[in-house]
Write a protein that holds these residues in place. Sequence first.
Motif, PDB file in Angstrom:
ATOM      1  N   ARG A 136      -7.090   2.231  -8.236  1.00  0.00           N
ATOM      2  CA  ARG A 136      -8.311   2.556  -8.301  1.00  0.00           C
ATOM      3  C   ARG A 136      -8.662   3.565  -9.355  1.00  0.00           C
ATOM      4  O   ARG A 136      -9.495   3.696 -10.150  1.00  0.00           O
ATOM      5  N   SER A 190       0.080   3.339  -4.423  1.00  0.00           N
ATOM      6  CA  SER A 190      -0.564   2.097  -4.745  1.00  0.00           C
ATOM      7  C   SER A 190      -1.954   2.086  -4.898  1.00  0.00           C
ATOM      8  O   SER A 190      -2.828   1.754  -6.077  1.00  0.00           O
ATOM      9  N   GLY A 191      -2.794   2.572  -3.560  1.00  0.00           N
ATOM     10  CA  GLY A 191      -4.170   2.498  -3.549  1.00  0.00           C
ATOM     11  C   GLY A 191      -4.908   3.259  -4.431  1.00  0.00           C
ATOM     12  O   GLY A 191      -6.101   2.879  -5.267  1.00  0.00           O
ATOM     13  N   ASP A 192      -4.158   4.572  -4.900  1.00  0.00           N
ATOM     14  CA  ASP A 192      -4.888   5.260  -5.608  1.00  0.00           C
ATOM     15  C   ASP A 192      -4.613   4.946  -7.032  1.00  0.00           C
ATOM     16  O   ASP A 192      -5.215   5.059  -7.878  1.00  0.00           O
ATOM     17  N   ASP A 241       0.770  -1.178  -0.085  1.00  0.00           N
ATOM     18  CA  ASP A 241      -0.097   0.140  -0.012  1.00  0.00           C
ATOM     19  C   ASP A 241       0.902   1.230  -0.079  1.00  0.00           C
ATOM     20  O   ASP A 241       0.325   2.449   0.422  1.00  0.00           O
TER      21      ASP A 241
END
Length: 457
Positions: A194, A189-191, A104
Amino acid sequence: MPLLRAMNDQRRFAVIILAAGQGTRMRSDTHKVLHPIASRPLLLHLLDSVDALGADERVVVVGKGREQVEAAIEGRGVATAIQAEQKGTGHAVQQAQTALAGYDGPVVILYGDTPFVETATLRRMLDRLDGEDGPGIVVLASSPADPLNYGRVILGEGDRIAKMVEYKDATEEERAVRLCNSGMMAVRSGDLFRWLSQVSNDNAAGEYYLPDIVNIAAAEGREAVVIEGDPYETAGVNSRAELAHLELEWQRRRRETALHEGATLIDPESVWFAYDTKLGRDVTVEPHVVFGPGVEIADGAAIHAFSHIEGAIVGAKASIGPFARIRPGTRLGERTKVGNFVELKKADVAEGAKVNHLSYVGDADVGARANIGAGTITCNYDGYGKYRTTIGVGTFIGSNTALVAPVKIGDGAIVGAGSVITRDVEADSLAVERNEQKGIAGWARRFRERMTRKAAE
């Protein structure tokens, strides 16, 4: 092997390297990212920079020719992801999502055909992403002298990006902007994944563009900012011509470094370095010298013109060439001398020894202060195996001698010129192997008279 690795006290970050392009303009059976500059594949140059910064995760996205790429990175602890269909850079990055499952942190996206982004620049990108204002994306851009068909970066206030647009989709006004998108960026990573799930292929190429996440992030109120780098760092390779131009620039910079560090290059533009060439202080390199990989030259050595050296360690104040070829596995001691038209291979030549001219010495140990006469060869190969020759301290090998390995010449021995030595020679002895010389009085005169009469008939 677990994908996640501890980083001691360094920041955590991941790298995705895109290497799935087909490279059709290279017109080559070799994968584009494996073409070499300075005797090292493009991809490995890039991985060296990534490793120097301490990437926590490294994923290379591969496609056609992936077997070549996987073989090149074997043993480096690098994960791979497969892009089976070429659907654009955004789609390529998505293929790394599984490999980064559970991670993350920040992700830096790089390109296997853009090898020379510097570690310091990668650090700047990560520092900016972690900055107080917390941008969603950091984009690496540059302003090359000729922007060609690169995508353009349209700035708003300060370093904020107002818009990014591919060249083929840009207006004439946007094409006039000189700030170009390198394609490299840092994003959490999360952004990242998505936003990638929202990218559309509604564009001129029908592809999923990675830069489109900038506009998607902006719609969420997340800003993208730009870090500007040297155009050299953002130069990619898509053709043989671009490969050659980037090689020239790499060599130019390496020559400047050599001069700055205390070497003398008589004609810098004619000297060619490998990626790992090491030169000591006061080394002199004459024109038209080529260094292959694995060369270390100690202080005060002289490399004379038209010599080629690869995989060799050269001692202080040694002299090589002109027109010498030093092959891998060779070690030259201090003050050794290797002269014109000499070839050495897997030869260990001790301090003060001389191999002055017209000789081949392979698979050999040459003792200190030995003198190898002109035309000497070590016969190290019988068609099936290689064998070693040992030449002792202070020996003298006469000209035009063949040493048939395996054979040992003892310390202080002398071998007469024109000998073929097949047995060991004792220390301090003389070894001569040649037929007894004969003289026939008047033979030459009678031969000429006979040939003259024959020509007159």
